[in-house]
Design an enzyme around this catalytic site. Structure first.
Site, short mmCIF file in Angstrom:
data_model
loop_
_atom_site.label_atom_id
_atom_site.label_comp_id
_atom_site.label_asym_id
_atom_site.label_seq_id
_atom_site.Cartn_x
_atom_site.Cartn_y
_atom_site.Cartn_z
N HIS A 184 -5.45 -20.18 -44.72
CA HIS A 184 -6.40 -19.14 -44.32
C HIS A 184 -5.78 -18.24 -43.24
O HIS A 184 -5.93 -17.02 -43.28
CB HIS A 184 -7.67 -19.76 -43.72
CG HIS A 184 -8.54 -20.52 -44.68
ND1 HIS A 184 -8.93 -21.82 -44.48
CD2 HIS A 184 -9.11 -20.14 -45.86
CE1 HIS A 184 -9.71 -22.20 -45.48
NE2 HIS A 184 -9.83 -21.22 -46.33
N LYS A 186 -21.57 -25.80 -50.75
CA LYS A 186 -20.69 -26.94 -50.46
C LYS A 186 -21.31 -27.81 -49.37
O LYS A 186 -21.97 -27.29 -48.47
CB LYS A 186 -19.32 -26.45 -49.96
CG LYS A 186 -18.44 -25.90 -51.07
CD LYS A 186 -17.11 -25.49 -50.49
CE LYS A 186 -16.20 -24.93 -51.57
NZ LYS A 186 -14.98 -24.34 -51.00
N ARG A 199 -4.61 -18.50 -54.62
CA ARG A 199 -3.51 -19.46 -54.57
C ARG A 199 -2.83 -19.64 -55.92
O ARG A 199 -1.64 -19.59 -56.04
CB ARG A 199 -4.01 -20.81 -54.08
CG ARG A 199 -4.34 -20.84 -52.62
CD ARG A 199 -5.16 -22.04 -52.28
NE ARG A 199 -6.38 -22.05 -53.08
CZ ARG A 199 -7.22 -23.04 -53.13
NH1 ARG A 199 -6.98 -24.14 -52.47
NH2 ARG A 199 -8.31 -22.95 -53.86
N SER A 253 -8.86 -27.04 -48.22
CA SER A 253 -9.54 -27.78 -47.16
C SER A 253 -9.87 -29.19 -47.65
O SER A 253 -9.73 -30.16 -46.89
CB SER A 253 -10.81 -27.05 -46.73
OG SER A 253 -10.49 -25.78 -46.23
#
Ligand code: COA
Length: 176
Positions: free
Chosen positions: A29, A53, A102, A140
């Site tokens: 990030h 989430k 990504r 993460s």
């Protein structure tokens, strides 16, 4: 805890918001952020409360970790928002939503999100920056998983985040 005030951009400044869950912030990030702040007059990191989430870190903890990670970065601010990302972008006077990409696996989700956002707010663009290769495999979740099993995570997160993760898992019993 009092959340930071939303900084509204004047019309002459071109700013972006960088939305996400940031549970927790990673070096991936930060890489996106460091590069993006060269492209915009300002970047607001926007911690979403509506991200679908379940988070390990509370909103306050994520905010504190982000504030510490960006304390020496000019042109970068951190905010918490509720509701639609595009509405928050408008509130900030931002011209763009920034996202990191990504791998191919990110594309479908990001494409759908960007198209939905474009449909709701045609005036706000989504800008993608390709993640640098050394961060292309981290997330993460993967970092949390490794930390929960005492794996080394120092290459993937700033030291204060590593410390926070270690402390978090030290207080939890691992169910086998
Ligand atoms: N390097 C390393 N990891 C990266 C990365 C990078 N450059 N970019 C993203 N990631 C990882 C994150 O760590 C995260 O990992 P995780 O899934 O294991 O937690 C994952 O990629 C994506 O997370 P993040 O970038 O935080 O986005 P998100 O998918 O959690 O959040 C929102 C998406 C917040 C933008 C979206 O839910 C949203 O806009 N919510 C508000 C409501 C709304 O407007 N919804 C859309 C209506 S159509």
């Amino acid at each position: 805890m009092k959340y930071p005030e939303i900084k509204r951009s004047t019309t002459s400044l071109r700013t972006a918001i960088y939305p996400g869950t940031f549970d927790p912030i990673t070096n991936g990030h930060l890489d996106i952020l460091i590069r993006a702040k060269e492209l915009f007059d300002g970047v607001t990191i926007a911690i979403a409360t509506d991200s679908n989430k379940v988070s390990l870190f509370s909103l306050e903890e994520r905010l504190e970790l982000l504030l510490e990670a960006t304390k020496d970065m000019s042109k970068v601010s951190v905010c918490v928002f509720e509701g639609l990302t595009v509405e928050f972008a408008r509130q900030c006077g931002a011209v763009a939503i920034l996202r990191g990409l990504r791998a191919l696996s990110d594309f479908e989700y990001e494409f759908q999100l960007a198209l939905m956002n474009k449909k709701i707010a045609p005036d706000i663009e989504t800008i993608f920056l390709m993640t640098q290769s050394q961060f292309s495999f981290i997330s993460s979740s993967a970092i949390k998983w490794a930390a929960s099993l005492n794996g080394g995570i120092s290459d993937f997160v700033p030291p204060h985040v590593e410390k926070a993760l270690i402390a978090k898992y030290a207080n939890r019993s691992i169910v086998k």
